[in-house]
Design an enzyme around this catalytic site. Structure first.
Site, PDB file in Angstrom:
ATOM      1  CG  HIS A 173     -41.129 -16.512 -15.228  1.00 48.85           C
ATOM      2  ND1 HIS A 173     -40.515 -17.674 -14.982  1.00 48.85           N
ATOM      3  CD2 HIS A 173     -41.243 -16.392 -16.511  1.00 48.85           C
ATOM      4  CE1 HIS A 173     -40.354 -18.352 -16.053  1.00 48.85           C
ATOM      5  NE2 HIS A 173     -40.650 -17.711 -17.166  1.00 48.85           N
ATOM      6  CB  THR A 198     -36.454 -16.107 -15.974  1.00 46.49           C
ATOM      7  OG1 THR A 198     -36.778 -15.714 -14.614  1.00 46.49           O
ATOM      8  CG2 THR A 198     -37.633 -15.912 -16.798  1.00 46.49           C
ATOM      9  CD  GLU A 199     -39.122 -18.202 -20.339  1.00 46.68           C
ATOM     10  OE1 GLU A 199     -38.931 -19.357 -20.775  1.00 46.68           O
ATOM     11  OE2 GLU A 199     -39.973 -17.484 -20.010  1.00 46.68           O
ATOM     12  CG  LEU A 200     -33.878 -23.822 -18.912  1.00 40.93           C
ATOM     13  CD1 LEU A 200     -33.762 -25.053 -19.700  1.00 40.93           C
ATOM     14  CD2 LEU A 200     -33.655 -24.328 -17.230  1.00 40.93           C
ATOM     15  CD1 TRP A 203     -36.462 -21.419 -21.922  1.00 39.29           C
ATOM     16  CD2 TRP A 203     -37.358 -22.430 -23.622  1.00 39.29           C
ATOM     17  NE1 TRP A 203     -37.703 -20.886 -22.192  1.00 39.29           N
ATOM     18  CE2 TRP A 203     -38.230 -21.683 -23.253  1.00 39.29           C
ATOM     19  CE3 TRP A 203     -37.820 -23.179 -24.952  1.00 39.29           C
ATOM     20  CZ2 TRP A 203     -39.684 -21.205 -23.658  1.00 39.29           C
ATOM     21  CZ3 TRP A 203     -38.952 -22.948 -25.420  1.00 39.29           C
ATOM     22  CH2 TRP A 203     -39.857 -21.964 -24.821  1.00 39.29           C
TER      23      TRP A 203
END
Length: 296
Positions: free
Chosen positions: A32, A68-70, A174
């Site tokens: 991640h 990861t985290e869009l 995001w």
């Protein structure tokens, strides 16, 4: 790994879900991490590790990807397509979409084989945060309404043709009002920690030690940098809500202390590693076939 260690029964429940064929497991970065912002090689290695884990635990080879985290850009999407993925999730950010709707399939600007499904952040936040108590009622409500259906990521991307190419030259995510990467790399604290971490990359790779790889993976988790953010107003409130530290400075000091200790151990291990012996080239023989052929 955490479920295997602390809640194996939860891992078993995910295996049962996999056998139903009604869910889809996506590939991601193994740690991640923010590797897609640092090194294409690291990024691809982490995705490969995560993909192998999905195969091992659930017997599936992901064909769709969520970073990861869009985190997404044209270049990152092209890298994902190069890895063989057919579909990727990204944020339906207003500054990227403009007047267009997130409710359609789009294509990557550099490699149009990659299809993009964008998050409708208003609808997504409603379901995840504001009306999560009514999730049990959501499914029958959707089924009663004509024109709505459920589909996995790959099913939706395969069923509908892209309506346009999505141009995203700058990295988006995001997070926060800006929908960029300032949640993790928006101040000097975060950038110093990020730079010092990835400065160890080559030595970690050359050590080829599973113990160091294990710690290296933990140190890359994006949350560490998220805790160092110095945002204000509503974004600051969100960061503070998820932050176990008293302040971003506490998060930075703790992380840098751990990273410094890790760096010392890396240097010790690197000093103990025997040097690679260089073999001397064999002397050239006079009148060799290459010389006779005029090759120098």
């Amino acid at each position: 790994e955490q479920m295997r260690a602390y809640a194996p029964e939860v891992l078993d429940s995910f295996r049962r879900l996999a056998r139903t064929g009604c869910v889809e497991f996506l590939a991601e970065t193994y740690s991640h991490s923010l590797a897609s912002l640092s090194s294409k090689e690291d990024f691809m290695q982490q995705v490969a590790l995560h993909t192998e884990l999905m195969k091992k635990e659930f017997g599936v080879a992901p064909t769709a990807f969520r970073n990861t985290e869009l985190i997404y850009s044209d270049r990152i999407g092209s890298d994902v397509a190069e890895m063989g993925f057919k579909t990727m999730l990204a944020e339906g950010a207003r500054h990227v979409l403009g007047w267009k709707s997130p409710g359609y399939v789009y294509a990557n600007a550099l490699d149009q084989r990659l299809r993009l499904l964008l998050r409708n952040y208003k609808l997504s936040d409603d379901i995840a945060f504001r009306f999560s108590n009514f999730m049990k009622a959501l499914v029958p409500a959707v089924l009663k309404r004509e024109g709505l259906e459920f589909a996995t990521v790959s099913e939706a991307a395969a069923k509908y043709q892209p309506v346009a190419v999505l141009h995203c030259p700058h990295v988006m995510s995001w997070a926060d009002e800006e929908r960029d990467i300032t949640a993790w790399l928006g101040n000097e604290l975060q950038n110093e920690a990020f730079g010092k971490l990835y400065a160890l990359r080559d030595k970690i790779a050359r050590l080829k030690d599973p113990d160091f790889d294990h710690v290296w993976n933990f140190m890359q988790a994006s949350d560490h940098f998220y805790y160092m953010a110095t945002k204000w107003l509503s974004d600051g409130d969100v960061h503070a809500y998820f932050n176990p530290y008293e302040s971003s400075y506490d998060a930075f000091i703790n992380y840098m202390n751990v990273l410094s200790d890790f760096e010392i151990e890396v240097e010790k291990a690197f000093d103990r590693k025997p040097p690679v012996r260089k073999t001397k080239p064999s002397p050239r023989k006079k009148g060799s076939d290459r010389e006779k052929a005029g090759v120098r």
